[in-house]
Design an enzyme around this catalytic site. Structure first.
Site, PDB file in Angstrom:
ATOM      1  N   LYS A   1     -25.683 -29.923  12.864  1.00  0.00           N
ATOM      2  CA  LYS A   1     -27.011 -29.588  12.344  1.00  0.00           C
ATOM      3  C   LYS A   1     -27.921 -29.048  13.441  1.00  0.00           C
ATOM      4  O   LYS A   1     -28.569 -28.015  13.278  1.00  0.00           O
ATOM      5  CB  LYS A   1     -27.713 -30.824  11.756  1.00  0.00           C
ATOM      6  CG  LYS A   1     -27.044 -31.436  10.570  1.00  0.00           C
ATOM      7  CD  LYS A   1     -27.906 -32.566   9.971  1.00  0.00           C
ATOM      8  CE  LYS A   1     -28.236 -33.693  10.912  1.00  0.00           C
ATOM      9  NZ  LYS A   1     -27.085 -34.533  11.294  1.00  0.00           N
TER      10      LYS A   1
ATOM     11  N   ARG B   1     -33.103 -38.863   5.614  1.00  0.00           N
ATOM     12  CA  ARG B   1     -31.854 -39.585   5.833  1.00  0.00           C
ATOM     13  C   ARG B   1     -31.661 -40.718   4.842  1.00  0.00           C
ATOM     14  O   ARG B   1     -30.639 -41.400   4.886  1.00  0.00           O
ATOM     15  CB  ARG B   1     -31.900 -40.197   7.224  1.00  0.00           C
ATOM     16  CG  ARG B   1     -30.963 -39.526   8.225  1.00  0.00           C
ATOM     17  CD  ARG B   1     -31.202 -40.225   9.531  1.00  0.00           C
ATOM     18  NE  ARG B   1     -30.196 -40.084  10.516  1.00  0.00           N
ATOM     19  CZ  ARG B   1     -30.234 -39.161  11.494  1.00  0.00           C
ATOM     20  NH1 ARG B   1     -31.158 -38.246  11.518  1.00  0.00           N
ATOM     21  NH2 ARG B   1     -29.302 -39.170  12.413  1.00  0.00           N
TER      22      ARG B   1
ATOM     23  N   ARG C   1     -19.912 -34.560  23.177  1.00  0.00           N
ATOM     24  CA  ARG C   1     -21.203 -33.858  23.249  1.00  0.00           C
ATOM     25  C   ARG C   1     -21.939 -34.121  24.569  1.00  0.00           C
ATOM     26  O   ARG C   1     -22.052 -35.254  25.011  1.00  0.00           O
ATOM     27  CB  ARG C   1     -22.052 -34.321  22.072  1.00  0.00           C
ATOM     28  CG  ARG C   1     -23.409 -33.708  22.017  1.00  0.00           C
ATOM     29  CD  ARG C   1     -23.946 -33.713  20.628  1.00  0.00           C
ATOM     30  NE  ARG C   1     -24.315 -35.030  20.123  1.00  0.00           N
ATOM     31  CZ  ARG C   1     -24.850 -35.227  18.924  1.00  0.00           C
ATOM     32  NH1 ARG C   1     -25.053 -34.214  18.114  1.00  0.00           N
ATOM     33  NH2 ARG C   1     -25.170 -36.436  18.531  1.00  0.00           N
TER      34      ARG C   1
ATOM     35  N   ARG D   1     -25.666 -38.296  25.263  1.00  0.00           N
ATOM     36  CA  ARG D   1     -26.758 -39.063  24.665  1.00  0.00           C
ATOM     37  C   ARG D   1     -26.432 -40.551  24.701  1.00  0.00           C
ATOM     38  O   ARG D   1     -25.274 -40.940  24.577  1.00  0.00           O
ATOM     39  CB  ARG D   1     -26.918 -38.630  23.203  1.00  0.00           C
ATOM     40  CG  ARG D   1     -27.890 -37.514  23.031  1.00  0.00           C
ATOM     41  CD  ARG D   1     -27.901 -36.972  21.638  1.00  0.00           C
ATOM     42  NE  ARG D   1     -27.967 -37.971  20.578  1.00  0.00           N
ATOM     43  CZ  ARG D   1     -28.172 -37.670  19.310  1.00  0.00           C
ATOM     44  NH1 ARG D   1     -28.351 -36.413  18.954  1.00  0.00           N
ATOM     45  NH2 ARG D   1     -28.213 -38.603  18.392  1.00  0.00           N
TER      46      ARG D   1
ATOM     47  N   ARG E   1     -23.290 -45.260  13.340  1.00  0.00           N
ATOM     48  CA  ARG E   1     -24.045 -44.111  12.800  1.00  0.00           C
ATOM     49  C   ARG E   1     -23.303 -43.478  11.628  1.00  0.00           C
ATOM     50  O   ARG E   1     -23.915 -43.065  10.648  1.00  0.00           O
ATOM     51  CB  ARG E   1     -24.303 -43.080  13.903  1.00  0.00           C
ATOM     52  CG  ARG E   1     -25.370 -43.556  14.897  1.00  0.00           C
ATOM     53  CD  ARG E   1     -25.298 -42.826  16.213  1.00  0.00           C
ATOM     54  NE  ARG E   1     -25.612 -41.424  16.098  1.00  0.00           N
ATOM     55  CZ  ARG E   1     -25.142 -40.496  16.934  1.00  0.00           C
ATOM     56  NH1 ARG E   1     -24.334 -40.822  17.927  1.00  0.00           N
ATOM     57  NH2 ARG E   1     -25.486 -39.246  16.769  1.00  0.00           N
TER      58      ARG E   1
HETATM   59  P1  AMP Z   1     -30.167 -37.696  15.415  1.00  0.00           P
HETATM   60  O1  AMP Z   1     -30.531 -37.040  16.689  1.00  0.00           O
HETATM   61  O2  AMP Z   1     -30.665 -36.936  14.217  1.00  0.00           O
HETATM   62  O3  AMP Z   1     -28.705 -38.055  15.307  1.00  0.00           O
HETATM   63  O4  AMP Z   1     -30.971 -39.106  15.389  1.00  0.00           O
HETATM   64  C1  AMP Z   1     -30.752 -40.098  16.364  1.00  0.00           C
HETATM   65  C2  AMP Z   1     -31.249 -41.457  15.849  1.00  0.00           C
HETATM   66  O5  AMP Z   1     -32.659 -41.383  15.593  1.00  0.00           O
HETATM   67  C3  AMP Z   1     -30.644 -41.951  14.555  1.00  0.00           C
HETATM   68  O6  AMP Z   1     -29.385 -42.596  14.742  1.00  0.00           O
HETATM   69  C4  AMP Z   1     -31.723 -42.906  14.048  1.00  0.00           C
HETATM   70  O7  AMP Z   1     -31.698 -44.140  14.766  1.00  0.00           O
HETATM   71  C5  AMP Z   1     -32.998 -42.175  14.443  1.00  0.00           C
HETATM   72  N1  AMP Z   1     -33.438 -41.231  13.377  1.00  0.00           N
HETATM   73  C6  AMP Z   1     -33.484 -39.868  13.437  1.00  0.00           C
HETATM   74  N2  AMP Z   1     -33.927 -39.339  12.298  1.00  0.00           N
HETATM   75  C7  AMP Z   1     -34.173 -40.398  11.469  1.00  0.00           C
HETATM   76  C8  AMP Z   1     -34.630 -40.520  10.124  1.00  0.00           C
HETATM   77  N3  AMP Z   1     -34.919 -39.431   9.385  1.00  0.00           N
HETATM   78  N4  AMP Z   1     -34.763 -41.758   9.614  1.00  0.00           N
HETATM   79  C9  AMP Z   1     -34.489 -42.865  10.331  1.00  0.00           C
HETATM   80  N5  AMP Z   1     -34.030 -42.837  11.584  1.00  0.00           N
HETATM   81  C10 AMP Z   1     -33.871 -41.610  12.165  1.00  0.00           C
END
Ligand code: AMP
Length: 214
Positions: free
Chosen positions: A13, A88, A127, A160, A171
């Site tokens: 994404k 999400r 990554r 990360r 996740r």
């Molecule tokens: P991402 O970079 O999108 O994979 O997000 C990393 C982490 O941020 C996720 O595993 C969640 O802990 C938190 N996070 C990101 N976006 C959301 C969301 N829309 N709702 C809840 N937690 C989020």
């Protein structure tokens, strides 16, 4: 163009959103990036968010909605936006619909980036981000020359904090349990597009562009 990019962690994404942002001149809005920025600032909120993110769990719907509401109030979303990593949960999808309705800026599409589980694991465990340029790379998939370009210039390839095997497992199950219903939410409303997200970045991007134009 106002779109939501949906997909499991590692579905690409963020990478595809960055390409689309450059071509369409609309901002990529990533709740994950905004939360990581809060963590880096070291605020009390950032410390709490970090614990949740490091465990691979979701930050509360209320908190992310607040972040999105503030971000969508900024002037640069006038020509549209790409939401990456939000919504999400079904609750977030419903909250977003209300918010966009208030703004009179309805969503054009939700796009599902579809990819097999074993590919997701390699993408996530491999990554890295170049510490000098911020470029997204992958130790399994990026050309060696691109990886060398970063390290030869004195940069580091940084993983990360939540890209370790234990957190990745959490996740992915959180995705299955809480985020897959969001796919159904948009499918029922008739504005879901599906893109085969297996393959090179450029091939996937070509499919994404075709889907968006169709
Ligand atoms: P991402 O970079 O999108 O994979 O997000 C990393 C982490 O941020 C996720 O595993 C969640 O802990 C938190 N996070 C990101 N976006 C959301 C969301 N829309 N709702 C809840 N937690 C989020």
């Amino acid at each position: 163009m106002r779109i939501v990019l949906l997909g499991a962690p590692g579905s690409g994404k963020g990478t595809q959103a960055q390409k689309l942002m450059a071509d369409e001149n609309i901002p990529q809005i990533s709740t994950g990036d905004m939360l990581r920025a809060a963590v880096a600032e070291g605020t009390e909120f950032g410390r709490k968010a970090k614990e949740i993110m490091d465990a691979g769990q979701l930050v509360s719907d209320e908190v992310v909605l607040g972040i999105i509401r503030d971000r969508l109030a900024q002037a640069d979303v006038g020509n549209g936006f790409i939401l990456d990593g939000f919504p999400r949960t079904e609750q977030q999808a419903e909250d977003l619909a209300v918010l966009l309705d208030e703004m009179d800026q309805p969503l054009d599409y939700a796009i599902l980036m579809d990819v097999d589980f074993d590919v997701l694991m390699k993408r996530l465990t491999g990554r890295r981000t170049c510490s000098l340029t911020g470029k997204l790379l992958n130790v399994y998939f990026s050309p060696q020359s691109e990886l060398d370009e970063c390290t030869d210039a004195g940069g580091e390839l940084i993983a990360r904090a939540d890209d370790n095997e234990e957190t990745i497992g959490n996740r992915l199950s959180v995705y299955r349990e809480q985020t897959e219903p969001v796919v159904g939410y948009y499918r029922t409303r008739g504005n879901l597009l599906e893109v085969d997200a297996d393959g090179s970045i450029d091939d996937v991007y070509a499919r994404l562009r075709t889907a968006v134009k169709a």
